[in-house]
Design an enzyme around this catalytic site. Structure first.
Site: not given
Length: 785
Positions: A166, A530
């Site tokens: 959470d 990347v």
């Protein structure tokens, strides 16, 4: 402040015993943390014990507390959940339970505990620590232990790590498991989007988060949801009408799909629950839309941990062991957390107290305070979502008469489209006319420029590659034509999203200002590649997605190797001369070695690695994994290393090689890249607006910016997002090899070696400082957005 590197050789844990347990709800990445604690503990010559089944195992003792070896944590890095088990434990809440637990620990000489769990688990650990000396005295009075043991084991040291999907713990930007849970949510949203578009449907998605709306908020940002309900920010009175108007407007704009995300703890401003069923019924009754509810439930806790969670948990696990070795009776129990891109130690109870303050604020209806207490990262996410999700009617928009162009430069990187979407929408909100340039600087020179509207970028966040098209071409040979296009289209500012070529491109454009006035406008670059090789930023958009591709591939390869036994895989990654992907991929996949350009190696090191693997084949872990960055050495090619390993390993192991190639550039962007791209790009566009106002000259009625600070790169530096003039970054750049001269992740290199059982020294100068929650920088923007 420059400090001398401090290495931990003097922190030997000889004679120390460390217990590691996981408690509370499980979270992906807990196993990576357990593995790091065990291996780092053994590395510094401490004894390490598993405590199975959390606090229950500590109370029950016996076979639940077991000394472990290096091999005990092999092959758990990629496993979700927790292999040592977790359980809710009522008996530990009683004095008798804790007394029994203390007895079980003293029997094994354990006075150092590493607890991985949520705030409840960590609060329990702190109470246990405070009671410890009293518990030992009671055990001595009962005749269970002698006076010598009371003296010898007088203090209990506690270090916590937060494992919770959470992300509901104050003091850390990211808890272990959150990034992986976001991966599960986004996978589901992407899958639903394809089916929903076929039928013009509305989907209501319920995600976890009983007390914290982080998952709902970030997944809404990552998929461009139409509406989100979270406990910390309840909708205003009359939200039903506002939401329905927005959904029908979107449908009228030919948007085939509506997505509404609901956190399970969502409430209205009167603290009444808002359920996914209630939202669905409302849409059906008011609008008659075909609406479906999907409750994600425990899917979010499951699956394999993301690369981010593995690296985060490994860093935290190592830091936790160092904290235990350095702990004294005077140090408070601490929690290892992440601030921006740094592992920090915070007093455990300060964090717990602040976490409880959030709940208190929500219970009392002080919602703005609850958002503020959640931290800067949460607040930024919420503000960015509000900025991008709701289109302001044209009549209410400011009009600046400025034209801003956006282009992609360099190789494609997942997350570029999310960045373009954020730039376009923030620009329109700020009152500018937004223009899209197709195919980079080359397209710019050819006049491939078109105005782009709010609706044009809908649904872009989840798309891989570059929708605008991108080229590696630099602007130098097209300067005149680009200047002409800037003049024709009256472009007042440029936003370039791309990699090293984008950086070089901005340097060339700013150098051309002397000759062409058209380039005297604010220009900003957002790093997207990347390779993660742009100076001035710890992270680039796209690198996280590539890292996950590498990690997934390595997982599959390891699985195949453990089936065949005695096999070593050599994997080549992308990155140009930058070893980021190879090094971090190795850390996330649990590789045995990673060859990179930044750390020169020779035949002796290759030989040592082969010997290391030969020794490994004698154990129960009969497989090896070696990563090699594509340009790490021009002579020691992937083929050469493969042939060397094959020859030297004859009779002991056989070899396979794999070149990952362009698959690392493809695929849907990870949640991290979607959110990083969205937030960094929104911030860059706000900077452009500010600069346009500053540099506009009433006479002759145009923008004129020719100072160094009007051409900037926005990058993540340790704990902050910072704008840096590209001219100032020249001194930090190795232009020959297209990499920054100093790279933060090289500090994590020894960590990879330690976890692969190599002897090395680890610089701990950055760690060991206990900070205070309130002292964390207010403006911190987390790496783990």
């Amino acid at each position: 402040m420059d400090h001398q590197p401090k290495f931990f050789e003097n922190l030997s844990g000889t004679g120390k015993a460390i217990g590691v347990l996981t408690s509370g709800g499980d979270a992906q990445g807990m196993n990576a943390a357990v593995r790091a604690v065990v291996r780092m503990g053994i590395y510094v010559k401490a004894k390490v014990y598993f405590v199975y089944e959390g606090y229950q195992g500590m109370v029950d003792g016996g076979d639940n507390i077991v000394e472990v070896s290096w091999e005990s944590v092999s092959s758990i890095l990629q496993v979700g959940g927790t292999v040592i088990g977790s359980a809710r434990c009522k008996s530990f809440r009683t004095h008798e339970g804790r007394l029994q637990a203390a007895y079980n620990l003293v029997q094994r000489g354990i006075t150092n505990l590493c607890v991985i769990g949520g705030d409840g688990s960590l609060t329990g650990a702190n109470l246990f620590r405070e009671e410890w000396s009293g518990l030992l005295e009671e055990l001595a009075q009962n005749g269970k232990i002698d006076a010598e043991a009371v003296k010898k084991y007088a203090y209990l040291n506690i270090v916590g790590m937060v494992g919770s999907i959470d992300n509901d713990f104050c003091g850390t930007d990211m808890t272990i498991g959150t990034d992986s849970a976001l991966h599960r949510i986004i996978e589901v949203v992407d899958a639903i989007m394809t089916t929903a578009q076929s039928h013009q449907r509305t989907f209501v998605l319920e995600v976890m988060g009983r007390h914290c709306g982080y998952l709902a908020l970030v997944s809404a940002l990552a998929c461009g949801a139409d509406w989100v309900f979270i406990p910390e920010y309840p909708p205003e009175e009359g939200w039903e009408d506002t939401m329905c108007v927005k959904l029908s407007e979107n449908r009228a704009r030919k948007k085939r799909l509506n997505i509404i995300i609901v956190a399970e703890g969502a409430i209205d401003c009167h603290n009444k629950p808002i359920t996914s069923e209630k939202v669905k019924d409302l849409v059906v009754q008011r609008l008659g839309f075909d609406t479906r509810v999907t409750i994600l439930g425990h899917v979010q806790r499951g699956g394999t941990p993301s690369a981010f969670d593995r690296i985060l948990a490994s860093r935290m696990g190592v830091e936790a062991v160092l904290a235990l070795l350095e702990a004294t009776p005077a140090t408070p129990a601490c929690v290892v957390s992440l601030s921006g891109n740094q592992a920090v130690r915070l007093p455990l109870m300060e964090c717990v107290q602040m976490t409880q303050e959030v709940q208190k604020a929500m219970d009392e209806g002080r919602f703005l305070e609850a958002v503020r207490l959640r931290g800067k990262s949460f607040e930024n996410n919420l503000n960015t979502y509000k900025l991008l999700a709701h289109k302001i009617p044209d009549a209410e928009l400011p009009k600046t008469n400025f034209n801003v162009a956006v282009l992609n430069v360099g190789a494609p990187a997942a997350g570029m489209n999310a960045a373009v979407r954020a730039a376009v929408r923030v620009g329109i909100t700020e009152g500018h006319k937004m223009f899209a340039v197709i195919d980079g600087f080359e397209g710019f020179a050819k006049g491939k420029i078109k105005e782009i509207s709010w609706g044009d970028v809908g649904g872009w966040t989840g798309q891989g590659g570059s929708i605008l098209g991108t080229k590696r071409t630099l602007p130098a040979k097209y300067l005149e034509k680009i200047a002409e296009q800037m003049r024709t289209n009256n472009i007042n500012a440029l936003m370039v999203i791309g990699g090293f070529e984008a950086y070089l491109g901005l340097l060339e454009l700013s150098a051309a200002r002397e000759k062409y006035d058209e380039f005297c406008v604010p220009m900003v670059m957002v790093p997207a590649t990347v390779s993660n090789n742009v100076p001035g930023s710890d992270f680039s958009i796209g690198a996280d997605t590539a890292l996950n591709t590498i990690t997934d591939t390595c997982d599959r390869i390891k699985q195949s190797a453990s089936g065949t036994k005695r096999r070593v895989f050599i994997i080549e990654t992308m990155g140009g001369y930058c070893g980021y992907l190879a090094n971090m991929g190795a850390l996330a996949a649990g590789a045995d070695a990673a060859y990179i350009f930044e750390e020169q190696f020779d035949i002796r090191e290759l030989q040592a690695n082969v010997e290391h693997l030969t020794e490994k084949m004698k154990t129960s872990i009969q497989r090896g994994l070696v990563l090699r960055n594509e340009n790490c050495n021009e002579n020691y090619t992937t083929d050469f290393i493969y042939q060397l390993y094959s020859e030297e390993g004859k009779g002991v192991f056989d070899c396979r090689k794999n070149v990952l190639g362009h698959m690392q550039q493809g695929g849907a962007p990870s949640p991290f890249d979607r959110n990083f791209g969205t937030k960094i790009s929104a911030k860059a566009m706000q900077w452009i607006s500010k600069k346009l106002k500053e540099t506009y000259r009433k006479e002759p009625g145009k923008v004129f910016a020719n100072t160094e600070d009007s051409v900037c790169l926005l990058g993540m530096r340790r704990r902050n997002l910072v704008f840096q003039p590209v001219a100032e970054l020249k001194s930090e750049t190795d232009f020959v090899h297209r990499i920054p001269k100093e790279q933060w992740w090289l500090k994590l290199r020894p960590l990879m070696k330690i976890l692969a059982k190599y002897k090395t020294s680890y610089d701990v100068s950055d760690s060991g400082q206990l900070e205070h929650v309130a002292m964390l920088p207010k403006e911190a923007v987390p790496a783990a957005i």
